[in-house]
Design a protein around this motif. Sequence first.
Motif, PDB file in Angstrom:
ATOM      1  N   THR A  12       0.823  -1.224   0.000  1.00  0.00           N
ATOM      2  CA  THR A  12       0.000   0.000   0.000  1.00  0.00           C
ATOM      3  C   THR A  12       0.853   1.270   0.000  1.00  0.00           C
ATOM      4  O   THR A  12       0.678   2.158  -0.831  1.00  0.00           O
ATOM      5  CB  THR A  12      -0.913   0.005   1.249  1.00  0.00           C
ATOM      6  N   ILE A  13       1.794   1.356   0.926  1.00  0.00           N
ATOM      7  CA  ILE A  13       2.594   2.584   1.049  1.00  0.00           C
ATOM      8  C   ILE A  13       3.758   2.568   0.052  1.00  0.00           C
ATOM      9  O   ILE A  13       4.012   3.561  -0.628  1.00  0.00           O
ATOM     10  CB  ILE A  13       3.127   2.743   2.502  1.00  0.00           C
ATOM     11  N   TYR A  93      15.093  -4.738   9.330  1.00  0.00           N
ATOM     12  CA  TYR A  93      16.144  -4.512   8.323  1.00  0.00           C
ATOM     13  C   TYR A  93      17.240  -3.523   8.746  1.00  0.00           C
ATOM     14  O   TYR A  93      18.173  -3.296   7.986  1.00  0.00           O
ATOM     15  CB  TYR A  93      15.513  -4.024   7.014  1.00  0.00           C
ATOM     16  N   ASP A 170      -7.490  -1.637   4.977  1.00  0.00           N
ATOM     17  CA  ASP A 170      -7.415  -0.911   3.707  1.00  0.00           C
ATOM     18  C   ASP A 170      -8.326  -1.594   2.683  1.00  0.00           C
ATOM     19  O   ASP A 170      -8.597  -2.804   2.788  1.00  0.00           O
ATOM     20  CB  ASP A 170      -5.967  -0.903   3.195  1.00  0.00           C
TER      21      ASP A 170
HETATM   22  P1  NAD Z   1       1.334  -3.787   3.046  1.00  0.00           P
HETATM   23  O1  NAD Z   1       1.073  -5.087   3.683  1.00  0.00           O
HETATM   24  O2  NAD Z   1       0.329  -3.207   2.125  1.00  0.00           O
HETATM   25  O3  NAD Z   1       2.718  -3.849   2.253  1.00  0.00           O
HETATM   26  C1  NAD Z   1       3.870  -4.398   2.808  1.00  0.00           C
HETATM   27  C2  NAD Z   1       4.758  -4.935   1.698  1.00  0.00           C
HETATM   28  O4  NAD Z   1       5.937  -5.496   2.281  1.00  0.00           O
HETATM   29  C3  NAD Z   1       4.121  -6.034   0.878  1.00  0.00           C
HETATM   30  O5  NAD Z   1       4.512  -5.870  -0.463  1.00  0.00           O
HETATM   31  C4  NAD Z   1       4.698  -7.319   1.478  1.00  0.00           C
HETATM   32  O6  NAD Z   1       4.750  -8.367   0.546  1.00  0.00           O
HETATM   33  C5  NAD Z   1       6.088  -6.851   1.844  1.00  0.00           C
HETATM   34  N1  NAD Z   1       6.700  -7.609   2.933  1.00  0.00           N
HETATM   35  C6  NAD Z   1       6.090  -8.334   3.891  1.00  0.00           C
HETATM   36  N2  NAD Z   1       7.009  -8.867   4.727  1.00  0.00           N
HETATM   37  C7  NAD Z   1       8.211  -8.455   4.283  1.00  0.00           C
HETATM   38  C8  NAD Z   1       9.547  -8.670   4.691  1.00  0.00           C
HETATM   39  N3  NAD Z   1       9.842  -9.387   5.777  1.00  0.00           N
HETATM   40  N4  NAD Z   1      10.534  -8.102   3.964  1.00  0.00           N
HETATM   41  C9  NAD Z   1      10.275  -7.358   2.872  1.00  0.00           C
HETATM   42  N5  NAD Z   1       9.040  -7.099   2.440  1.00  0.00           N
HETATM   43  C10 NAD Z   1       8.007  -7.647   3.129  1.00  0.00           C
HETATM   44  O7  NAD Z   1       1.696  -2.790   4.226  1.00  0.00           O
HETATM   45  P2  NAD Z   1       1.496  -1.212   4.239  1.00  0.00           P
HETATM   46  O8  NAD Z   1       0.097  -0.918   4.594  1.00  0.00           O
HETATM   47  O9  NAD Z   1       2.076  -0.617   3.013  1.00  0.00           O
HETATM   48  O10 NAD Z   1       2.364  -0.851   5.532  1.00  0.00           O
HETATM   49  C11 NAD Z   1       3.753  -0.669   5.470  1.00  0.00           C
HETATM   50  C12 NAD Z   1       4.155   0.245   6.617  1.00  0.00           C
HETATM   51  O11 NAD Z   1       3.461   1.492   6.467  1.00  0.00           O
HETATM   52  C13 NAD Z   1       3.789  -0.274   8.027  1.00  0.00           C
HETATM   53  O12 NAD Z   1       4.744   0.208   8.940  1.00  0.00           O
HETATM   54  C14 NAD Z   1       2.454   0.414   8.282  1.00  0.00           C
HETATM   55  O13 NAD Z   1       2.162   0.537   9.652  1.00  0.00           O
HETATM   56  C15 NAD Z   1       2.719   1.772   7.653  1.00  0.00           C
HETATM   57  N6  NAD Z   1       1.517   2.537   7.267  1.00  0.00           N
HETATM   58  C16 NAD Z   1       0.433   1.919   6.682  1.00  0.00           C
HETATM   59  C17 NAD Z   1      -0.685   2.678   6.358  1.00  0.00           C
HETATM   60  C18 NAD Z   1      -1.902   2.061   5.749  1.00  0.00           C
HETATM   61  O14 NAD Z   1      -2.998   2.540   5.992  1.00  0.00           O
HETATM   62  N7  NAD Z   1      -1.791   1.017   4.958  1.00  0.00           N
HETATM   63  C19 NAD Z   1      -0.697   4.047   6.600  1.00  0.00           C
HETATM   64  C20 NAD Z   1       0.449   4.662   7.130  1.00  0.00           C
HETATM   65  C21 NAD Z   1       1.542   3.887   7.475  1.00  0.00           C
END
Ligand code: NAD
Length: 339
Positions: A12-13, A93, A170
């Motif tokens: 997502t992000i 990481y 989401d």
């Molecule tokens: P997401 O699940 O949509 O995306 C995460 C991505 O990372 C995916 O592509 C997944 O395959 C990959 N992934 C999973 N495990 C992994 C690993 N061990 N190593 C490498 N890649 C890996 O998550 P998101 O919603 O994009 O959230 C990412 C960060 O952003 C989190 O810290 C979350 O709290 C923060 N965030 C999310 C939102 C939201 O509403 N979605 C808003 C603000 C901040």
Amino acid sequence: MPAKIAINGYGTIGKRVADAVSLQDDMKVVGVAKTKPNFEAKLAAKKGYSVYASDKESLGKFAKAGFQAAGTLEDLLKEADLVVDCTPEESGYKPMYEKAGVKAVWQGGEEHSLTNLSFNAAANYADCLGARFVRVPSCNTTGLIRTLYPLDAHIGVEKVLAVMVRRAADPGDSKKGPINAIEPELEMPSHHGPDVQSVLPKLNIHTIAVKVSSTLMHLHAVSVDLKEPVDEAQVLDVWKRFPRVAFVSGGEGVKSTAQIMELARDLSRDRSDLYEIAVWKDGVHVVEGKHLYYFQAVHQESDVVPENVDAIRALLQLEKDPRKSMEKTDRTMRIGAVR
Ligand code: NAD
């Protein structure tokens, strides 16, 4: 030479940050790292991003799926000046980034203690100039800072109570929700108040959070005791001096988060994202001069994206003036059309 940016985690992000970085002339995406060769990996490659596998094990998965990855994350980091970590919280990481000698920006799922520096472009860009590691706080925290920092800087805030009505999942997430329930966060304050203080340490804020059955946006009902008497027009004028706060109106038919998202779709931006925090201008009320009440909505998938772009600029010192960085980010992402 544009700065070289790697994106680790393309969900997502991550995919939004990659696209926002690609719009800038002072930075470029050198590659994105993914765990799985799924549809998002295929689309990333179609967009022209070099797709790397997270590690040797996932490189094997890519090969099995007939997807030619450019290498592993370790290889990608050799090409980069900075990595934006968009993996789920606590993916761990940091030691790898330290070893590779790259700077890093993390997201709000991580604790402030990971970096001891949390970023908001309007509030503390200067404090983060040249830093090695920074965290962009969560969507809700960023939303609260966007409206509370201007009030504190220009009027003075005595005390805040923010009640957050949070979306359950989401829209693209079929694992977590939406839930058929209303779920209070029993911890007091919810983690959001202390998280706001990671950027605004002196702000006296208490937060309460409730999860509801929606995927569209979060909604905040905010009560602020101000240090100086003001009226509604003065409060709106303060917010108008800052970027990334948009105004909507119940009188014009924006009665809920559904209409805000419809408005965002009508703006025809990428993915119908609303990077600004939407404040209902006819929901702003001042009682007895110093008690301010307002409602705002947060598009959780996108409000942190421009902050990530500015955080990259601050860490790599591509621009020293926060206003200029925000203006550049906002111009390229077409932020600011809703006033
Ligand atoms: P997401 O699940 O949509 O995306 C995460 C991505 O990372 C995916 O592509 C997944 O395959 C990959 N992934 C999973 N495990 C992994 C690993 N061990 N190593 C490498 N890649 C890996 O998550 P998101 O919603 O994009 O959230 C990412 C960060 O952003 C989190 O810290 C979350 O709290 C923060 N965030 C999310 C939102 C939201 O509403 N979605 C808003 C603000 C901040």
